[in-house]
Motif scaffolding. Structure first.
Motif, mmCIF file in Angstrom:
data_model
loop_
_atom_site.group_PDB
_atom_site.id
_atom_site.type_symbol
_atom_site.label_atom_id
_atom_site.label_comp_id
_atom_site.label_asym_id
_atom_site.label_seq_id
_atom_site.Cartn_x
_atom_site.Cartn_y
_atom_site.Cartn_z
ATOM 1 N N LEU A 16 0.837 -1.217 0.000
ATOM 2 C CA LEU A 16 0.000 0.000 0.000
ATOM 3 C C LEU A 16 0.867 1.261 0.000
ATOM 4 N N LEU A 17 1.985 1.203 0.717
ATOM 5 C CA LEU A 17 2.885 2.364 0.748
ATOM 6 C C LEU A 17 3.485 2.609 -0.641
ATOM 7 N N ILE A 18 3.893 1.540 -1.295
ATOM 8 C CA ILE A 18 4.457 1.670 -2.651
ATOM 9 C C ILE A 18 3.388 2.217 -3.591
ATOM 10 N N GLU A 19 2.154 1.714 -3.463
ATOM 11 C CA GLU A 19 1.079 2.165 -4.340
ATOM 12 C C GLU A 19 0.729 3.622 -4.070
ATOM 13 N N ARG A 20 0.743 4.016 -2.791
ATOM 14 C CA ARG A 20 0.433 5.403 -2.455
ATOM 15 C C ARG A 20 1.465 6.358 -3.062
ATOM 16 N N ARG A 21 2.718 5.899 -3.094
ATOM 17 C CA ARG A 21 3.775 6.759 -3.623
ATOM 18 C C ARG A 21 3.841 6.721 -5.150
ATOM 19 N N ALA A 22 3.747 5.536 -5.717
ATOM 20 C CA ALA A 22 3.907 5.422 -7.176
ATOM 21 C C ALA A 22 2.579 5.638 -7.908
ATOM 22 N N LYS A 23 1.494 5.242 -7.274
ATOM 23 C CA LYS A 23 0.135 5.336 -7.850
ATOM 24 C C LYS A 23 0.072 4.684 -9.231
ATOM 25 N N ALA B 87 22.314 -12.019 -2.868
ATOM 26 C CA ALA B 87 22.323 -12.250 -4.316
ATOM 27 C C ALA B 87 22.798 -11.017 -5.059
ATOM 28 N N ASP B 88 23.145 -11.212 -6.337
ATOM 29 C CA ASP B 88 23.612 -10.069 -7.129
ATOM 30 C C ASP B 88 22.446 -9.140 -7.489
ATOM 31 N N ARG B 89 21.215 -9.675 -7.496
ATOM 32 C CA ARG B 89 20.051 -8.825 -7.765
ATOM 33 C C ARG B 89 19.478 -8.349 -6.438
ATOM 34 N N ALA B 90 19.519 -7.028 -6.214
ATOM 35 C CA ALA B 90 19.148 -6.480 -4.908
ATOM 36 C C ALA B 90 17.665 -6.727 -4.606
ATOM 37 N N PRO B 91 17.364 -7.334 -3.461
ATOM 38 C CA PRO B 91 15.963 -7.594 -3.100
ATOM 39 C C PRO B 91 15.331 -6.379 -2.439
ATOM 40 N N LEU B 92 15.274 -5.282 -3.162
ATOM 41 C CA LEU B 92 14.858 -4.011 -2.573
ATOM 42 C C LEU B 92 13.739 -3.369 -3.391
ATOM 43 N N TYR B 93 13.002 -2.475 -2.742
ATOM 44 C CA TYR B 93 11.869 -1.794 -3.392
ATOM 45 C C TYR B 93 12.219 -0.331 -3.644
ATOM 46 N N ASP B 94 12.116 0.072 -4.877
ATOM 47 C CA ASP B 94 12.517 1.423 -5.287
ATOM 48 C C ASP B 94 11.764 2.526 -4.556
ATOM 49 N N LEU B 127 25.375 3.994 5.182
ATOM 50 C CA LEU B 127 24.163 4.559 4.579
ATOM 51 C C LEU B 127 23.333 5.344 5.600
ATOM 52 N N GLY B 128 23.972 5.712 6.710
ATOM 53 C CA GLY B 128 23.247 6.437 7.762
ATOM 54 C C GLY B 128 22.567 7.691 7.251
ATOM 55 N N ARG B 129 23.269 8.432 6.407
ATOM 56 C CA ARG B 129 22.703 9.687 5.903
ATOM 57 C C ARG B 129 21.615 9.465 4.867
ATOM 58 N N ALA B 130 21.629 8.293 4.257
ATOM 59 C CA ALA B 130 20.645 8.009 3.197
ATOM 60 C C ALA B 130 19.460 7.194 3.720
ATOM 61 N N ALA B 131 19.334 7.102 5.056
ATOM 62 C CA ALA B 131 18.285 6.251 5.636
ATOM 63 C C ALA B 131 16.890 6.629 5.138
ATOM 64 N N GLY B 132 16.658 7.934 4.944
ATOM 65 C CA GLY B 132 15.325 8.400 4.554
ATOM 66 C C GLY B 132 15.160 8.590 3.055
ATOM 67 N N ALA B 133 16.191 8.234 2.292
ATOM 68 C CA ALA B 133 16.115 8.426 0.834
ATOM 69 C C ALA B 133 15.526 7.194 0.161
ATOM 70 N N LYS B 134 14.741 7.447 -0.878
ATOM 71 C CA LYS B 134 14.157 6.312 -1.604
ATOM 72 C C LYS B 134 15.249 5.531 -2.334
ATOM 73 N N VAL B 135 15.063 4.236 -2.364
ATOM 74 C CA VAL B 135 16.076 3.360 -2.943
ATOM 75 C C VAL B 135 16.268 3.609 -4.439
ATOM 76 N N ARG B 136 15.240 4.133 -5.116
ATOM 77 C CA ARG B 136 15.389 4.364 -6.566
ATOM 78 C C ARG B 136 16.439 5.425 -6.883
#
Lengths: 236, 237
Positions: A16-23, B87-94, B127-136
């Protein structure tokens, strides 16, 4: 068990958070749904009388079917998107979902709750648009519509979430998803259209309860089946 | 789970994996003792990632048997509780921030971590300074650092690293080195799949090389340098 619910809720919160941001899903769904309703409005004409179909205009008589056709097509975008977010960055997130310890049913429940929420919000927005375009008096029928909407959405999302996971890794995902989903969803759509029709046009024979029971039974069947086999669906 | 494991960490017998008509692994047999660090070397397409994915339960073998700490990989959940894969492919959400990604992973791993602890974990990987930055908005190196932090949260008994040095700067390489050293110091088992032969030899006591889906060398690091496999390795490093 408590831990599994926490994990399910984490998946819902994340989606839901991802959807709220990306829409991404919501904007596409809302635009698509509005376009379908408008197209039907033009095709049938706002003032064409229902004739033998019943009282009022033809659009008012057909509104329950048109509404659920709209939800059906727009809903595919929502369930498809729910696993698309796991494919960002080469599918690393989908792989991680497979590898987290614990019962994989938590992932299914989490995704399902997010899809139900997104679809239900979309339906709440589509309803007034349909009301305006088709001159429907929605206000007194709102509780009945909400009940039918919730039951039908749970059934739709149960099947949709399952098939979205099944097709997540396939190249022809967007073609296969509706092809697999729609035949299974026939009982949900039929019951939802009939129940919505009874809410709109009256229920002199007291049939509404039976249709709602059917919707509830189909929901339980779909949820149980999908929960039992989701473990294998998430495998590579 | 945090106690050092004893006995055999991995047992593979007649392990094979086929994708369509292509065999990625054929007749793989080996055991790895708990607490060992093994370098898994081989050219692209030799089956390193496939082997790690089978050990992590992400993929089922076509035939053969694999046990992790005595548990068949078919019993997925019990194995997944003890295995971590970087893994080499990051399991992260942009669309999530670094902190949110870490928080999600902590809940999914069942690790009770406070926001402060997660921030500390981010500080540790720079990554302390980037804690609040979006991963994308992250570079490839930052993504890998976040992945390292995420793996560190789980603290698995068997650590699987699939090309962990890809796209990392000097500090990032140091982080992966520290992750490996720390795991070894605490008696954890590690399998490092990499093209960086020097890194593999530096961190590991044993080398397994794969070629065409088969084991072409299996022995102590000290004997690898003098082997034919080491000569072959020069062509694919």
């Amino acid at each position: 068990m408590k831990n599994e619910w926490r994990r399910a809720w984490a998946v819902t919160w994340k989606d839901l958070l991802i959807e709220r941001r990306a829409k991404a899903a919501f904007n596409a769904m809302a635009f698509f749904a509005g376009l379908i309703l408008l197209t039907f409005g033009f095709a049938f004409g706002p003032d064409v009388p229902a004739g033998e179909a019943g009282q009022g205009t033809l659009l008012q008589q057909l509104a329950p079917g048109l509404f659920w056709v709209t939800v059906l097509f727009a809903g595919v975008l929502a369930v498809d998107r729910s696993f698309q977010v796991e494919l960002e960055r080469g599918g690393g997130a989908l792989n991680a979902l497979r590898l987290y310890p614990g019962d994989r049913k938590a992932v299914y429940v989490g995704k399902l709750l997010a899809n139900v929420t997104i679809m239900f919000v979309m339906e709440m927005l589509v309803c007034p648009v349909a009301g305006i375009l088709y001159s429907l008096d929605l206000w007194p029928r709102l509780p009945g519509l909400a009940g039918v909407g919730l039951l039908a959405t749970i059934g739709f999302a149960a099947v949709g979430t399952f098939y979205a996971a099944l097709t997540a890794n396939l190249r022809a995902r967007q073609v296969l998803l509706p092809l697999l989903m729609f035949p299974v969803l026939v009982p949900v759509i039929l019951a939802a259209v009939k129940a919505t029709d009874l809410v709109f046009h009256g229920d002199p024979m007291g049939e509404l309860g039976s249709w709602l029971q059917l919707l509830g039974a189909v929901d339980v069947l779909f949820l149980t089946t999908c929960l039992l086999v989701f473990e294998f669906v998430l495998e590579e | 789970m945090n106690e050092p494991a004893t006995g055999l960490a991995v047992e593979a017998a007649a392990l094979a994996k086929r994708y369509g008509h292509t065999w990625a692994l054929r007749g793989i047999d080996f055991t790895i003792a708990a607490g060992d660090a093994v370098a898994l070397l081989g050219p692209n397409g030799s089956g390193k990632s496939t082997l790690l994915r089978i050990l992590a339960t992400a993929s089922r073998p076509t035939s053969g048997e694999v046990r992790v700490f005595g548990i068949p990989t078919g019993d997925g959940d019990a194995v997944r509780r003890r295995v971590g894969l970087l893994a080499d492919r990051a399991p992260l959400y942009d669309e999530l921030t670094a902190l949110e990604n870490l928080r999600f992973a902590a809940v999914m791993y069942g690790v009770p971590a406070s926001v402060e602890e997660l921030r500390t974990a981010l500080d540790e990987v720079g990554l302390g300074r980037a804690a609040g930055a979006k991963v994308r908005t992250f570079s490839q190196g930052m993504l890998q650092r976040l992945s390292v932090a995420r793996t560190g949260l789980q603290d698995p008994d068997l650590l699987l690293l699939d090309e962990p040095y890809n796209a990392l700067d000097v500090d990032g390489v140091r982080l992966v080195d520290e992750l490996l050293s720390s795991a070894r110091a605490r008696g954890k088992t590690a399998i490092l799949a990499t093209h960086h032969i020097a890194k593999g030899l530096a961190h590991c006591t044993r080398v397994i090389t794969l070629g065409g889906g088969r084991v072409s060398f299996d022995g102590p690091t000290a004997t690898f340098a003098a082997s034919q496999a080491a000569l072959d390795a020069g062509s694919w490093e």
